[in-house]
Write a protein that holds these residues in place. Structure first.
Motif, mmCIF file in Angstrom:
data_model
loop_
_atom_site.group_PDB
_atom_site.id
_atom_site.type_symbol
_atom_site.label_atom_id
_atom_site.label_comp_id
_atom_site.label_asym_id
_atom_site.label_seq_id
_atom_site.Cartn_x
_atom_site.Cartn_y
_atom_site.Cartn_z
ATOM 1 N N GLY A 62 0.824 -1.204 0.000
ATOM 2 C CA GLY A 62 0.000 0.000 0.000
ATOM 3 C C GLY A 62 0.860 1.257 0.000
ATOM 4 O O GLY A 62 2.074 1.206 -0.177
ATOM 5 N N GLN A 63 0.213 2.396 0.201
ATOM 6 C CA GLN A 63 0.922 3.674 0.151
ATOM 7 C C GLN A 63 1.555 4.040 1.481
ATOM 8 O O GLN A 63 2.484 4.844 1.526
ATOM 9 C CB GLN A 63 -0.033 4.779 -0.287
ATOM 10 C CG GLN A 63 -0.496 4.652 -1.724
ATOM 11 C CD GLN A 63 -1.328 5.840 -2.161
ATOM 12 O OE1 GLN A 63 -1.894 6.538 -1.335
ATOM 13 N NE2 GLN A 63 -1.411 6.054 -3.460
ATOM 14 N N GLY A 64 1.084 3.470 2.546
ATOM 15 C CA GLY A 64 1.611 3.851 3.849
ATOM 16 C C GLY A 64 1.192 5.265 4.227
ATOM 17 O O GLY A 64 0.448 5.946 3.515
ATOM 18 N N THR A 65 1.681 5.696 5.373
ATOM 19 C CA THR A 65 1.405 7.059 5.833
ATOM 20 C C THR A 65 2.708 7.666 6.339
ATOM 21 O O THR A 65 3.443 7.028 7.099
ATOM 22 C CB THR A 65 0.306 7.063 6.910
ATOM 23 O OG1 THR A 65 -0.067 8.411 7.224
ATOM 24 C CG2 THR A 65 0.700 6.326 8.173
ATOM 25 N N LEU A 66 2.991 8.880 5.897
ATOM 26 C CA LEU A 66 4.278 9.514 6.189
ATOM 27 C C LEU A 66 4.243 10.207 7.542
ATOM 28 O O LEU A 66 3.356 11.025 7.828
ATOM 29 C CB LEU A 66 4.618 10.522 5.097
ATOM 30 C CG LEU A 66 5.901 11.336 5.300
ATOM 31 C CD1 LEU A 66 7.118 10.429 5.333
ATOM 32 C CD2 LEU A 66 6.032 12.384 4.194
#
Length: 113
Positions: free
Chosen positions: A104-108
């Motif tokens: 997935g994109q993940g969270t920064l």
């Protein structure tokens, strides 16, 4: 099951953030993990939680981060306190163990000094 991490942001050192990982289906009996990847580094495991709620932490976050889950909501959380600049990374959730391609994109999360 698809997983969506959220809750990241910019925070000053010493601050707190709460990450959420929403699953598209039931994760009732599945051990889940939070992972992170800092710029230029390999992805690392941060914390895991069993289906029964037993947590485990990397030494680098022990005492500062708390993993939890709400099986009724198919959601896993990561409460991050006393954040340090070295916690800056993209945070991902996934099953544990997992070393496949679907992250997935993940969270920064960015922690400023």
């Amino acid at each position: 099951v698809q997983l969506q991490a959220s809750g990241g942001g910019l925070v000053q050192a010493g601050g707190s953030l709460r990450l959420s990982c929403a699953a598209s289906g039931s994760i009732f009996s599945i051990t889940m993990g939070w992972y992170r990847q800092a710029p230029g580094k390999q992805r690392e495991l941060v914390a895991t939680i069993t289906g029964g709620g037993r947590p485990s932490y990397a030494d680098s976050v022990k005492g500062r981060f708390t993993i939890s889950r709400d099986n009724a909501k198919n959601t896993v959380y990561l409460q991050m306190n006393s954040l340090k600049p070295e916690d800056t990374a993209v945070y991902y959730c996934n099953t544990y163990p997992y070393d496949g391609p679907n992250w997935g994109q993940g969270t920064l999360v960015t922690v400023s000094s």
